[in-house]
Design a protein around this motif. Structure first.
Motif, PDB file in Angstrom:
ATOM      1  N   MET A 131       0.822  -1.118   0.016  1.00 45.39           N
ATOM      2  CA  MET A 131      -0.002   0.049  -0.193  1.00 45.39           C
ATOM      3  C   MET A 131       0.903   1.180   0.133  1.00 45.39           C
ATOM      4  O   MET A 131       0.421   2.147  -0.440  1.00 45.39           O
ATOM      5  CB  MET A 131      -1.043   0.007   1.183  1.00 45.39           C
ATOM      6  CG  MET A 131      -2.053  -1.146   1.165  1.00 45.39           C
ATOM      7  SD  MET A 131      -2.946  -1.276   2.805  1.00 45.39           S
ATOM      8  CE  MET A 131      -3.227   0.445   3.414  1.00 45.39           C
ATOM      9  N   ILE A 132       1.960   1.253   0.936  1.00 47.22           N
ATOM     10  CA  ILE A 132       2.788   2.220   0.824  1.00 47.22           C
ATOM     11  C   ILE A 132       3.625   2.759  -0.190  1.00 47.22           C
ATOM     12  O   ILE A 132       3.601   3.844  -0.854  1.00 47.22           O
ATOM     13  CB  ILE A 132       3.682   2.271   2.156  1.00 47.22           C
ATOM     14  CG1 ILE A 132       3.013   2.547   3.475  1.00 47.22           C
ATOM     15  CG2 ILE A 132       4.833   3.364   1.905  1.00 47.22           C
ATOM     16  CD1 ILE A 132       3.791   2.100   4.715  1.00 47.22           C
ATOM     17  N   ASP A 133       4.181   1.443  -0.959  1.00 48.02           N
ATOM     18  CA  ASP A 133       4.621   1.756  -2.180  1.00 48.02           C
ATOM     19  C   ASP A 133       3.679   2.430  -3.230  1.00 48.02           C
ATOM     20  O   ASP A 133       4.343   3.012  -4.049  1.00 48.02           O
ATOM     21  CB  ASP A 133       5.291   0.297  -2.708  1.00 48.02           C
ATOM     22  CG  ASP A 133       6.489  -0.109  -1.790  1.00 48.02           C
ATOM     23  OD1 ASP A 133       7.042   0.723  -1.026  1.00 48.02           O
ATOM     24  OD2 ASP A 133       6.752  -1.308  -1.813  1.00 48.02           O
ATOM     25  N   TRP A 144       6.240  13.597   5.269  1.00 50.97           N
ATOM     26  CA  TRP A 144       5.387  12.547   5.809  1.00 50.97           C
ATOM     27  C   TRP A 144       3.930  12.699   5.921  1.00 50.97           C
ATOM     28  O   TRP A 144       2.997  11.804   6.078  1.00 50.97           O
ATOM     29  CB  TRP A 144       5.920  12.285   7.355  1.00 50.97           C
ATOM     30  CG  TRP A 144       7.215  11.606   7.366  1.00 50.97           C
ATOM     31  CD1 TRP A 144       8.461  12.138   7.734  1.00 50.97           C
ATOM     32  CD2 TRP A 144       7.487  10.258   7.120  1.00 50.97           C
ATOM     33  NE1 TRP A 144       9.449  11.169   7.385  1.00 50.97           N
ATOM     34  CE2 TRP A 144       8.680   9.945   7.216  1.00 50.97           C
ATOM     35  CE3 TRP A 144       6.664   9.268   6.782  1.00 50.97           C
ATOM     36  CZ2 TRP A 144       9.253   8.719   7.161  1.00 50.97           C
ATOM     37  CZ3 TRP A 144       7.152   8.168   6.545  1.00 50.97           C
ATOM     38  CH2 TRP A 144       8.523   7.798   6.665  1.00 50.97           C
ATOM     39  N   GLY A 145       3.515  14.133   5.921  1.00 48.90           N
ATOM     40  CA  GLY A 145       2.053  14.449   6.097  1.00 48.90           C
ATOM     41  C   GLY A 145       1.417  14.063   4.551  1.00 48.90           C
ATOM     42  O   GLY A 145       0.096  13.494   4.653  1.00 48.90           O
ATOM     43  N   ASP A 146       2.117  13.898   3.485  1.00 50.41           N
ATOM     44  CA  ASP A 146       1.601  13.626   2.190  1.00 50.41           C
ATOM     45  C   ASP A 146       1.356  12.162   2.194  1.00 50.41           C
ATOM     46  O   ASP A 146       0.464  11.467   1.937  1.00 50.41           O
ATOM     47  CB  ASP A 146       2.622  13.772   1.218  1.00 50.41           C
ATOM     48  CG  ASP A 146       2.789  15.436   0.760  1.00 50.41           C
ATOM     49  OD1 ASP A 146       1.811  16.398   1.235  1.00 50.41           O
ATOM     50  OD2 ASP A 146       3.995  16.004   0.426  1.00 50.41           O
ATOM     51  N   LEU A 147       2.657  11.323   2.479  1.00 47.59           N
ATOM     52  CA  LEU A 147       2.351  10.120   2.649  1.00 47.59           C
ATOM     53  C   LEU A 147       1.149   9.562   3.590  1.00 47.59           C
ATOM     54  O   LEU A 147       0.602   8.324   3.474  1.00 47.59           O
ATOM     55  CB  LEU A 147       3.632   9.298   3.225  1.00 47.59           C
ATOM     56  CG  LEU A 147       3.699   7.679   3.089  1.00 47.59           C
ATOM     57  CD1 LEU A 147       3.089   7.002   1.591  1.00 47.59           C
ATOM     58  CD2 LEU A 147       4.848   7.410   3.309  1.00 47.59           C
ATOM     59  N   ALA A 148       0.931  10.086   4.662  1.00 44.39           N
ATOM     60  CA  ALA A 148      -0.017   9.768   5.695  1.00 44.39           C
ATOM     61  C   ALA A 148      -1.337  10.027   5.454  1.00 44.39           C
ATOM     62  O   ALA A 148      -2.277   9.887   6.419  1.00 44.39           O
ATOM     63  CB  ALA A 148       0.655  10.224   7.105  1.00 44.39           C
TER      64      ALA A 148
END
Length: 219
Positions: A131-133, A144-148
């Motif tokens: 999911m993260i990839d 990190w806010g973008d990814l979170a």
């Protein structure tokens, strides 16, 4: 910042500046499904009929194939009391955040540049890594806010400040596709038998609660 995992191998950001460990992503359906394998079959609301009711509100999508703005990935359509109960099952010390804690997490993540090396050092579950990839490929996060998923995400249940001895009240915080939810919204009225379609959760754990027990893992 450091990364650890909850009891089912999904990443948690440990942020010393705010004294909290917070789920990197909102709780997803696959994360909940893995959690169910650890929960007792009786004694809770998390049974198949409950989950089917939730899926009727926001259907499931495969964690292997999704788009970054597909809110079907996340566990939503849940009531605040259910979110509070589930948050506590992800490991020792986990719970719903208080509204101002969520805002501190939001500010810290949006101001901290993304560093992919932290992900490489964390042996998370393959579903979480997939999911993260996919999210990294889709949104090219700068912070990190973008990814979170703190932008264009879901509304997340939080606890509102309350007077001593009074029952808890809940609010919704998050940015949903051009709509900002914040503490100014205040407590969210809960209608009987009404499940808000895009309300989910993200659990937190005070860093000082670390005890080395089996319910959480730090890397």
């Amino acid at each position: 910042m450091q990364l650890s995992c909850d009891c089912v191998g999904f990443p948690v950001l440990e942020i010393e500046s705010i004294g909290l460990a917070v789920h990197l992503l909102p709780v997803s359906k696959i994360q909940f499904e893995r959690l169910c394998t650890l929960l007792p079959a009786s004694g809770g609301f998390w049974n198949n009929s409950w989950y089917q009711e939730v899926l009727q509100i926001n259907p499931r999508v495969s964690w292997r194939h999704f788009t970054h703005n597909d809110r079907r990935l996340w566990l939503t359509g849940i009531l605040p009391e259910e979110a509070e109960a589930l948050a506590s099952k992800f490991g020792e010390g986990f719970r719903l955040p208080i509204a101002n804690q969520w805002l501190l997490f939001d500010q810290e993540c949006l101001e901290t540049p993304f560093d992919s090396s932290l992900l490489d050092e964390c042996p998370m579950h393959m579903a979480a890594r997939c999911m993260i990839d996919s999210l990294i490929t889709s949104i090219s996060p700068r912070t990190w806010g973008d990814l979170a998923m703190l932008k264009n995400g879901i509304a997340e249940w939080v606890l509102c400040e309350q007077k001593f001895g009074s029952p808890p009240t809940y609010g919704g915080i998050g940015r949903q596709q051009n709509t900002t939810w914040g503490p100014a919204l205040g407590p969210v009225p809960i209608l009987e038998k009404h499940r808000p379609r895009f309300f989910g959760l993200r659990a937190v754990r005070p860093l000082e609660s670390e005890s080395g027990g089996e319910n959480w893992r730090r890397f």
